[in-house]
Design a protein around this motif. Sequence first.
Motif, short mmCIF file in Angstrom:
data_model
loop_
_atom_site.label_atom_id
_atom_site.label_comp_id
_atom_site.label_asym_id
_atom_site.label_seq_id
_atom_site.Cartn_x
_atom_site.Cartn_y
_atom_site.Cartn_z
N ALA A 1 -22.04 78.92 2.11
CA ALA A 1 -20.49 79.16 1.79
C ALA A 1 -19.25 78.47 1.98
N SER A 2 -19.62 77.83 3.44
CA SER A 2 -18.69 76.84 3.33
C SER A 2 -18.33 75.64 2.32
N LEU A 3 -20.06 74.86 1.39
CA LEU A 3 -19.75 74.06 0.26
C LEU A 3 -19.30 74.63 -0.97
N GLY A 4 -20.01 75.57 -1.21
CA GLY A 4 -19.68 76.89 -2.23
C GLY A 4 -18.04 77.04 -1.89
N GLY A 5 -18.02 77.54 -1.21
CA GLY A 5 -16.22 77.80 -1.37
C GLY A 5 -15.52 77.05 -1.07
N LEU A 6 -15.55 76.22 -0.94
CA LEU A 6 -14.75 74.53 -0.96
C LEU A 6 -14.63 74.44 -2.59
N MET A 7 -15.37 74.11 -2.71
CA MET A 7 -15.98 74.02 -4.50
C MET A 7 -15.29 74.89 -5.21
N ILE A 8 -14.74 76.21 -4.64
CA ILE A 8 -14.80 76.64 -6.12
C ILE A 8 -12.72 76.93 -5.78
N ILE A 9 -12.38 76.99 -4.66
CA ILE A 9 -11.08 76.35 -4.37
C ILE A 9 -10.25 75.58 -4.37
N VAL A 10 -11.08 74.08 -4.71
CA VAL A 10 -10.79 73.29 -5.33
C VAL A 10 -11.37 73.39 -6.84
N SER A 11 -11.89 74.43 -7.66
CA SER A 11 -11.80 74.41 -8.50
C SER A 11 -10.36 75.69 -9.24
N ASP B 1 -29.43 88.79 6.88
CA ASP B 1 -29.04 88.07 8.70
C ASP B 1 -29.62 86.59 8.86
N HIS B 2 -29.21 86.11 8.02
CA HIS B 2 -29.38 84.28 7.63
C HIS B 2 -28.10 83.40 7.68
N LYS B 3 -27.02 83.98 9.22
CA LYS B 3 -25.89 83.15 8.79
C LYS B 3 -25.95 81.89 9.10
N THR B 4 -27.34 81.22 10.32
CA THR B 4 -27.26 80.00 10.43
C THR B 4 -27.03 79.45 9.15
N VAL B 5 -28.26 79.65 8.68
CA VAL B 5 -28.28 78.50 7.20
C VAL B 5 -27.34 79.29 6.08
N GLY B 6 -26.77 79.77 6.00
CA GLY B 6 -25.77 81.11 4.90
C GLY B 6 -24.08 80.18 5.27
N ILE B 7 -23.92 79.89 6.67
CA ILE B 7 -22.82 79.12 6.70
C ILE B 7 -22.16 77.85 6.03
N PRO B 8 -22.90 76.54 6.48
CA PRO B 8 -22.95 75.45 5.49
C PRO B 8 -22.81 75.38 4.11
N LEU C 1 -23.84 78.75 -4.71
CA LEU C 1 -23.78 78.58 -3.67
C LEU C 1 -23.36 79.51 -3.05
N LEU C 2 -22.08 79.76 -3.40
CA LEU C 2 -21.53 81.27 -2.71
C LEU C 2 -22.64 81.95 -2.74
N VAL C 3 -23.13 82.21 -3.79
CA VAL C 3 -23.55 83.30 -4.19
C VAL C 3 -24.94 83.28 -3.44
N ILE C 4 -25.79 82.65 -3.61
CA ILE C 4 -26.50 82.36 -2.29
C ILE C 4 -26.17 82.88 -1.10
N SER C 5 -25.07 82.03 -0.71
CA SER C 5 -25.09 82.14 0.33
C SER C 5 -24.52 83.67 1.34
#
Length: 121
Positions: free
Chosen positions: A98-108, A89-96, A78-82
């Motif tokens: 990135a948020s989910l993928g990044g949160l999953m990595i941090i919790v991991s 330049d698809h930041k609107t789609v990428g932000i959520p 998810l983080l890589v896709i974001s």
Amino acid sequence: MSARFIKASVIYFLIGTIFGLVMGISEEFQYTSVHAHINLLGWVSLAIIGLIYKAYPEAAQTKLANSQYWLHMFGLPLLVISMVLFATDHKTVGIPIASLGGLMIIVSVLLGTINVFKRIK
């Protein structure tokens, strides 16, 4: 569990190497952060985690290790896709994403840290 992490790491090593080669040949360097995260969070981090769990099998045989593995396996793509979306330049789609993928990595990483401190004496 250690073998799972190590096998996943070499898959990311292969992906990161091919991605870096294609990126260099095509001179599409806006994907540098994608390449770096595939190699660091994929190849390097997963290999080190796998080696830690190989050295300390009591830590590898826990629910924390299993949860850590699956969170990393879903979070990193998810983080890589974001990051690809950000680079195109698809930041609107990428932000959520990135948020989910990044949160999953941090919790991991947090679960892995707790596991190491709890199980490795």
